[in-house]
Structure formats: C-alpha cells, structure tokens
Design an enzyme around this catalytic site. Structure first.
Site, PDB file in Angstrom:
ATOM      1  N   ASP A 111       2.500  -4.625   7.766  1.00 37.57           N
ATOM      2  CA  ASP A 111       1.320  -3.768   7.636  1.00 37.57           C
ATOM      3  C   ASP A 111       0.093  -4.657   7.818  1.00 37.57           C
ATOM      4  OD1 ASP A 111      -0.902  -2.443   6.673  1.00 37.57           O
ATOM      5  OD2 ASP A 111       0.013  -1.814   4.790  1.00 37.57           O
TER       6      ASP A 111
ATOM      7  N   LYS B 276     -10.990   0.144  10.266  1.00 32.79           N
ATOM      8  CA  LYS B 276     -11.218  -1.023   9.402  1.00 32.79           C
ATOM      9  C   LYS B 276     -11.660  -2.236  10.227  1.00 32.79           C
ATOM     10  CE  LYS B 276      -7.588   0.410   6.173  1.00 32.79           C
ATOM     11  NZ  LYS B 276      -8.325   0.930   5.025  1.00 32.79           N
TER      12      LYS B 276
ATOM     13  N   CYS C  98      -4.803   2.798  -3.514  1.00 27.20           N
ATOM     14  CA  CYS C  98      -3.496   3.178  -2.945  1.00 27.20           C
ATOM     15  C   CYS C  98      -2.431   2.120  -3.230  1.00 27.20           C
ATOM     16  CB  CYS C  98      -3.582   3.446  -1.445  1.00 27.20           C
ATOM     17  SG  CYS C  98      -4.651   4.818  -1.027  1.00 27.20           S
TER      18      CYS C  98
ATOM     19  N   HIS D  54       0.870  -1.185   0.000  1.00 26.96           N
ATOM     20  CA  HIS D  54       0.000   0.000   0.000  1.00 26.96           C
ATOM     21  C   HIS D  54       0.905   1.232   0.000  1.00 26.96           C
ATOM     22  CE1 HIS D  54      -2.811   2.932   1.804  1.00 26.96           C
ATOM     23  NE2 HIS D  54      -3.781   2.131   1.430  1.00 26.96           N
TER      24      HIS D  54
ATOM     25  N   GLN E 264      -5.135  -4.860   6.846  1.00 28.67           N
ATOM     26  CA  GLN E 264      -6.198  -5.734   6.321  1.00 28.67           C
ATOM     27  C   GLN E 264      -6.227  -7.106   6.985  1.00 28.67           C
ATOM     28  OE1 GLN E 264      -8.529  -4.681   4.470  1.00 28.67           O
ATOM     29  NE2 GLN E 264      -7.674  -2.788   3.646  1.00 28.67           N
TER      30      GLN E 264
HETATM   31  N1  PLP Z   1      -2.237  -0.678   4.430  1.00 34.98           N
HETATM   32  C1  PLP Z   1      -3.229  -1.339   3.836  1.00 34.98           C
HETATM   33  C2  PLP Z   1      -2.989  -2.732   3.359  1.00 34.98           C
HETATM   34  C3  PLP Z   1      -4.474  -0.729   3.667  1.00 34.98           C
HETATM   35  O1  PLP Z   1      -5.466  -1.391   3.065  1.00 34.98           O
HETATM   36  C4  PLP Z   1      -4.656   0.578   4.132  1.00 34.98           C
HETATM   37  C5  PLP Z   1      -5.929   1.289   3.930  1.00 34.98           C
HETATM   38  O2  PLP Z   1      -6.636   1.066   2.982  1.00 34.98           O
HETATM   39  C6  PLP Z   1      -3.588   1.217   4.754  1.00 34.98           C
HETATM   40  C7  PLP Z   1      -2.388   0.560   4.893  1.00 34.98           C
HETATM   41  C8  PLP Z   1      -3.703   2.608   5.274  1.00 34.98           C
HETATM   42  O3  PLP Z   1      -4.642   2.673   6.280  1.00 34.98           O
HETATM   43  P1  PLP Z   1      -5.037   4.107   6.900  1.00 34.98           P
HETATM   44  O4  PLP Z   1      -5.591   4.890   5.754  1.00 34.98           O
HETATM   45  O5  PLP Z   1      -6.046   3.775   7.924  1.00 34.98           O
HETATM   46  O6  PLP Z   1      -3.803   4.685   7.419  1.00 34.98           O
END
Ligand code: PLP
Length: 413
Positions: free
Chosen positions: A206, A232, A371, A129, A209
C-alpha cells in the site's frame, strides 16, 4: 544521491503554484497540515483538468472523431507516465482505479476470491489502513482463508522476527503498508518481499503514503502489487492506480464487467480486452487520469528526493517541539527516522477538541483514528491528532501548529 545532500526546496516559489494556500479562514492565513488525508493541487494540474473539458472532452476508445482520438491518446499516455513514475514497465502494468482503496478491492476480488481458500493465510501488519485490513478480512471470510497480523514494537516499527515466523508456506498474500499514515513508520518492504517470495507468496504494498513523498521503484522493491492515490500527490480526487506485475495481471480474471474491458462479446460468452483495459470497465475517469500524469510531471520537476527530505525535516522539527512537553504523547519512531507526519495526543484534550481549537487558528489537522482503528487499539487510544506535511509547508507553519497546541494545553490545563 543521499537524501541529506539534496538542494533544499524553494518553498516560497512552490507555494505560489497552489492557489488555495492564499486562503484565509476568518481573516487568518490557512495553515494546511492535513496532507496525508488529501494534498493540495497546483495550478497546472487544475489546468490539465479544465483544458480537457474545454478542448477535447470526449469518450475514450469509442470514437474515431478527432476529440475522441485526442482524449484516448492523452488517457493512454497518462498510464505510461504513471507507470514511469513508479518504475513499472509500461501501461500494461498500471490499472487506473478510483483510489488506493479501489485498487485493494480489485486485487481482493479479482485475485483473492479465485486464489484463496481454507488453510490459506494472508499476512498483514498491525499498522494497516482499513483499505487493506478490511478488504483482506472480508475476502478471507468469503474464502475461508485466515488473516494474521505482524505486530509492531513499542517504537512503532514492524517486529521483523515475528514477520519471519508469521510468513510461512501457508501464506498466499502478504499485504503491507509502505509508510504508515498514523505512525510515520517506513516499512522494509523489499525485505518483506524477499520473505514472501521465499514462501511462494505474493506481496501487495500500500503505497498511498509513500509515492507522494519519496522516489518509488516497484521493480527494485519486487512487489507483486502496489497501490496509490492521485489526491495525496498533488493530483485530483477520484483517481488512483494499481500496479501489478504483467504476468500476474495477465492471469487474473477481471471482477468488474461491461464496456471497454472486452474484446469480443457473443450471447454466450466474452473475451477480455488487453491490459490494462481489462480491469477498467465502463467510461473511465478521463480528465482526472490525464491530470494524474500532470501531477507526476509536477513532482518530478521539483524532485522526489528533495520533497522527501523536506517532509522529513518538518516532521523531525514538529516531533522535537512536541516531545518537549511531558503531557504530549507522540506515536511512532523517533523524529529522525519517520516520514513527514506526526500523530499525537495531549493528556488533557481529546483529539477532536484539539482539532477544533486549532481550526480557530486556521490550522487544519486531522483528528480521529485515521482509518487505523485496530492500530489505535494497540496504541491504547481511540483517536489521535495528526499533522502531516508536504512540499509547500514551512517551519513557520510548524511553529503556528505548536503555538496553537500550546493555547489548547493552557485552556484545558
Ligand atoms: N492507505 C493508506 C496508508 C492511506 O493513508 C490511505 C488514505 O488515507 C489509504 C490507504 C486509502 O486511500 P484512498 O482513500 O485514497 O483510497
């Protein structure tokens, strides 16, 4: 317990916990399939926020009056609860952040700026991401380090042979997404942690998800850092967490300065507060932090194994139905080996147009690059449509999605 043995969710009962699911869009029942972006919020989490503002709204760690003490205790205990939820040792290892992205940046600035330099490498994956990809890319630019990317296979898995070659003694950090928000791939993070540690590298996972959808144990995984977001996982927006092994956080310098993160200040210098407060400068997001812990309770009461299985079943069903059509391309691993989401494209219709048509049927999905622009480059498309499922979604909602997509196929045929 094997995931196939778990008791199925009582989805109708669960749906009653989420007031927003009663919403209608232009007279049609909302079908909310954008959970990977943000999940909906159960009544008890909403109550946790309003209880705070109605009954004990006060700043934490700053007053000895009753309200401040109540707020401080609830906010601190929320760290313990979130720590327990992901298998961390205690509050010392859980820093509350605004979201996953801020957790990434905390490590990028606090650890990366001090530890990286020319000749050092950060190994990421092609399915990162932007939260991690852009952070490490920019920290690498500032420090002279280099980013390398583990490629994906045609099926959307990580190429683990390439990973074993890319991670070397020059690697200082491996940063990998646990579950891809575009492909639905579940990455072998423990295996990657072993490879990273064999080369004396740290590993950042990370978990944006994964934590909402499956049981996570950061100690068993043996990651050094782990990040996730409240919004989430049935929690509020504006709150997330950074897990870090205590001895690493202990050695790290903070990068955000101000009140609350200090122990002693003179005109000449300052001493840092104990963990985790040394990384939480200024008045924190108290209400949402407390509600974050309530979301953990909610998910645990239902059971992460059951939630996991439910999401997988819906994703497999959606995958099977979508791949019945020759003019639909679904990205990522096979239906029976993916997390609870499906990203896809119709040959005839741009993802944005599709999403807009689906909105006419009250079906909410995400369209765009999610993203993950570099990953979309690898997939050979600028955008995709993505349906993502959670504990309150039903097979009937997948049917509604598929029927609405079929309408769009016929419209653009
Ligand atoms: N990493 C992953 C895999 C994501 O799906 C997301 C959000 O869609 C993020 C990081 C970033 O999350 P946040 O926008 O809550 O910081």
């Amino acid at each position: 317990m094997a995931t196939q043995d778990v008791t199925p969710l009582d989805v109708e009962r669960i749906r009653a916990d989420f007031p927003i699911l009663e919403r209608e869009i232009d007279g049609q029942q909302l079908v909310y399939l954008d959970n990977a972006a943000t999940s909906q919020t159960p009544e008890r989490v909403i109550d946790a926020i309003s209880d705070y503002y109605r009954e004990y709204n006060a700043n934490v760690h700053r007053g000895i009056h009753q309200l401040s003490q109540e707020a401080s205790i609830a906010y601190e205990e929320a760290h313990d609860r979130v720590a327990e939820f992901v298998g961390a040792d205690g509050r010392e290892e859980i820093v509350f952040t605004g979201n996953t992205t801020e957790a990434m940046n905390t490590v990028g600035y606090a650890w990366g700026l001090n530890e990286l330099g020319p000749g050092d490498e950060v190994v990421l994956t092609e399915m990162e991401h932007h939260a991690s990809l852009v952070t490490w890319q920019q920290i690498a630019k500032l420090t002279g380090a280099e980013c390398k990317y583990i490629p994906i296979t045609d099926e959307g898995y990580l190429d683990m042979e390439a990973a074993a070659e890319l991670i070397t003694d020059d690697t200082e950090m491996v940063s990998v997404v646990h579950v891809s928000n575009t492909l639905g791939t579940v990455n072998p993070v423990s295996e990657l942690a072993d490879i990273a540690h064999d080369h004396d590298s740290l590993i950042f996972v990370d978990g944006a998800q994964s934590v909402p959808h499956q049981p996570v144990d950061v100690e068993a995984m043996d990651c050094d850092f782990f990040a996730f977001s409240g919004h989430k996982m049935c929690g509020p927006t504006g709150i997330g967490a950074l897990y870090g092994k205590e001895h690493i956080l202990e050695e790290m310098e903070p990068y955000s300065y101000g009140g609350d993160m200090i122990l002693k200040v003179t005109f000449e210098d300052s001493q840092w507060n104990e963990l985790p407060w040394k990384f939480e400068a200024g008045t924190p997001n108290i209400a949402d932090g407390i509600a974050f812990a309530e979301a953990c309770d909610y998910l645990d009461d239902i059971g992460l194994e059951r939630i996991h299985r439910h999401g997988q079943q819906l994703a497999e069903y959606a995958y099977d139905r979508l791949t019945e059509w020759d003019d639909v391309e679904v990205y990522g691993p096979p239906g029976d080996d993916r997390a609870g989401l499906v990203a896809f494209n119709l040959e005839t219709t741009h993802a944005h147009d599709l999403s807009s048509i689906l909105n006419d049927y009250a079906v909410a999905i995400r369209a765009g690059d999610h993203c993950t622009q570099p990953l979309h480059d690898v997939l050979g498309t600028a955008a995709s449509a993505r349906a993502s499922f959670y504990l309150y979604n039903t097979r009937e909602e997948v049917d509604a999605l598929v029927e609405a997509i079929d309408e769009a196929r016929q419209l653009f045929a």
